[in-house]
Every structure is written in C-alpha cells, then in structure tokens.
Design a protein around this motif. Structure first.
Motif, short mmCIF file in Angstrom:
data_model
loop_
_atom_site.label_atom_id
_atom_site.label_comp_id
_atom_site.label_asym_id
_atom_site.label_seq_id
_atom_site.Cartn_x
_atom_site.Cartn_y
_atom_site.Cartn_z
N GLY A 9 0.72 -1.14 0.01
CA GLY A 9 -0.27 -0.05 -0.06
C GLY A 9 0.93 1.07 0.00
N GLY A 10 0.26 2.33 -0.29
CA GLY A 10 0.92 3.67 -0.34
C GLY A 10 0.02 4.80 -0.80
N SER A 11 0.73 5.93 -1.39
CA SER A 11 0.06 6.87 -2.21
C SER A 11 0.39 6.72 -3.54
N VAL A 12 -0.47 6.96 -4.45
CA VAL A 12 -0.38 7.25 -5.82
C VAL A 12 -1.44 8.21 -6.35
N GLN A 13 -1.02 8.88 -7.60
CA GLN A 13 -2.10 10.01 -8.16
C GLN A 13 -2.87 9.27 -8.96
N ASP A 14 -3.98 9.93 -9.19
CA ASP A 14 -5.05 9.40 -10.02
C ASP A 14 -4.66 9.11 -11.11
N GLY A 15 -5.23 7.50 -11.87
CA GLY A 15 -4.52 7.22 -12.94
C GLY A 15 -3.49 6.29 -12.73
N GLY A 16 -2.80 6.30 -11.71
CA GLY A 16 -1.79 5.38 -11.22
C GLY A 16 -2.02 4.06 -11.19
N SER A 17 -0.96 3.33 -10.84
CA SER A 17 -1.01 1.74 -10.60
C SER A 17 -0.23 1.18 -9.24
N MET A 18 -0.77 0.37 -8.68
CA MET A 18 -0.15 -0.25 -7.56
C MET A 18 -0.51 -1.73 -7.32
N ARG A 19 0.50 -2.53 -6.69
CA ARG A 19 0.37 -3.89 -6.67
C ARG A 19 0.29 -4.11 -5.03
N LEU A 20 -0.60 -4.82 -4.66
CA LEU A 20 -0.67 -5.27 -3.22
C LEU A 20 -0.34 -6.77 -3.34
N SER A 21 0.15 -7.23 -2.17
CA SER A 21 0.53 -8.62 -1.92
C SER A 21 0.02 -9.00 -0.47
N CYS A 22 -0.27 -10.37 -0.52
CA CYS A 22 -0.66 -10.75 0.68
C CYS A 22 0.10 -12.25 0.96
N ALA A 23 0.81 -12.19 2.04
CA ALA A 23 1.74 -13.33 2.20
C ALA A 23 1.08 -14.25 3.25
N ALA A 24 0.76 -15.37 3.08
CA ALA A 24 0.23 -16.38 3.95
C ALA A 24 1.26 -17.37 4.77
N SER A 25 1.34 -17.26 6.17
CA SER A 25 1.94 -18.11 6.76
C SER A 25 1.34 -19.03 7.50
N GLY A 26 2.08 -20.02 8.16
CA GLY A 26 1.35 -21.16 8.83
C GLY A 26 0.65 -21.98 8.02
N TYR A 27 0.40 -21.98 6.66
CA TYR A 27 -0.15 -22.81 5.93
C TYR A 27 0.70 -23.64 5.05
N THR A 28 0.48 -24.87 4.78
CA THR A 28 1.39 -25.81 3.93
C THR A 28 0.90 -25.38 2.84
N GLY A 29 1.84 -25.64 1.63
CA GLY A 29 1.20 -25.23 0.30
C GLY A 29 0.14 -25.93 -0.08
N TYR A 30 -0.19 -27.23 0.31
CA TYR A 30 -1.15 -27.94 -0.11
C TYR A 30 -2.32 -27.24 0.33
N THR A 31 -2.52 -26.75 1.74
CA THR A 31 -3.78 -26.34 2.24
C THR A 31 -3.85 -24.97 1.75
N TYR A 32 -2.73 -24.04 1.62
CA TYR A 32 -2.95 -22.82 1.14
C TYR A 32 -3.39 -22.86 -0.47
N SER A 33 -3.41 -23.85 -1.33
CA SER A 33 -3.76 -24.06 -2.56
C SER A 33 -5.28 -24.22 -2.68
N LYS A 34 -5.66 -24.72 -1.28
CA LYS A 34 -7.07 -25.04 -1.52
C LYS A 34 -7.97 -23.99 -0.92
N LEU A 35 -7.39 -22.75 -0.65
CA LEU A 35 -8.00 -21.75 0.17
C LEU A 35 -8.62 -20.80 -1.17
#
Length: 126
Positions: A9-35
C-alpha cells in the motif's frame, strides 16, 4: 500460527497503478492451494466491501467498480496473493484487507471469510 500479512500500500496519483501482496504463513503449500482468497476494502465512513476473489482453481470474481482495472492472482508456490490495481481513482482510497477461507467451490468477491489480515492503506490523490 496462521497469518495473512498485506503489503504494497501507499500513495499514488489518480490514474496510477499499485500492486498489493498478501503473504500467508502457517499454511502448508497444499492447504494454501485449497483456500478461497479475497481482497476487501473499507473507505473512511463506509462499510467494508468485497473487491476481488480467486478460487482454488484460479477462477476469479470482481466487484463491478473494479472490473477491467484490478486483477487478482495467486502464487501457490509462494503462498502469496496479489492485487494489481491499474487506472486508480480517488474513490479507490481505502484500507485493503486480504482474507481467506477453505472452499472447493467457486469463490465470489462478496463471500464471507474466516481469516483476515490487518490491512494496508491505499491512498489515491486527485
């Protein structure tokens, strides 16, 4: 301990772009894939609303205000969810939350979720 942690997150001007990420911890790869994973947002003085969701099979669902501008994706190898936001508008200003629940069915952007991150603030200036 299972956690969802948003970043980007952060600040950008009207018309700009941004990418958000969400890191999941405590899940195995298998369980995360089922979410079912989703992004929600809450603007000041407004109720929280669903923005986008991605099912375990990769199918996606978007709220009308963001269709064609936002793209949700996931990297199961990294247990990470993304939200690419383009053509941002001042009305996209909000706290953005990552959320998850177990589901084998199609995941809709407004579905109830069982796990939540603490959010990342996105501010769009005109």
């Amino acid at each position: 301990l299972r956690q969802l942690v948003e970043s980007g997150g952060g600040s950008v001007q009207d018309g700009g772009s941004m990418r958000l990420s969400c890191a999941a911890s405590g899940y195995t790869g298998y369980t995360y894939s089922k979410l079912c994973m989703g992004w929600f947002r809450q603007a000041p003085g407004k109720e929280r609303e669903g923005v986008a969701a991605i099912s375990s099979d990769g199918s996606t669902s978007y709220a009308d205000p963001v269709k064609g501008r936002f793209t949700v994706s996931r990297d199961n190898a990294k247990n990470t969810l993304y939200l690419q936001m383009n053509s941002l508008k001042p009305e996209d200003t909000a706290m953005y939350y990552c959320a998850a629940r177990y589901s084998n069915s199609f995941c809709r952007y407004y579905d109830a979720m069982s796990a939540w991150g603490k959010g990342t603030l996105v501010t769009i200036s005109s």
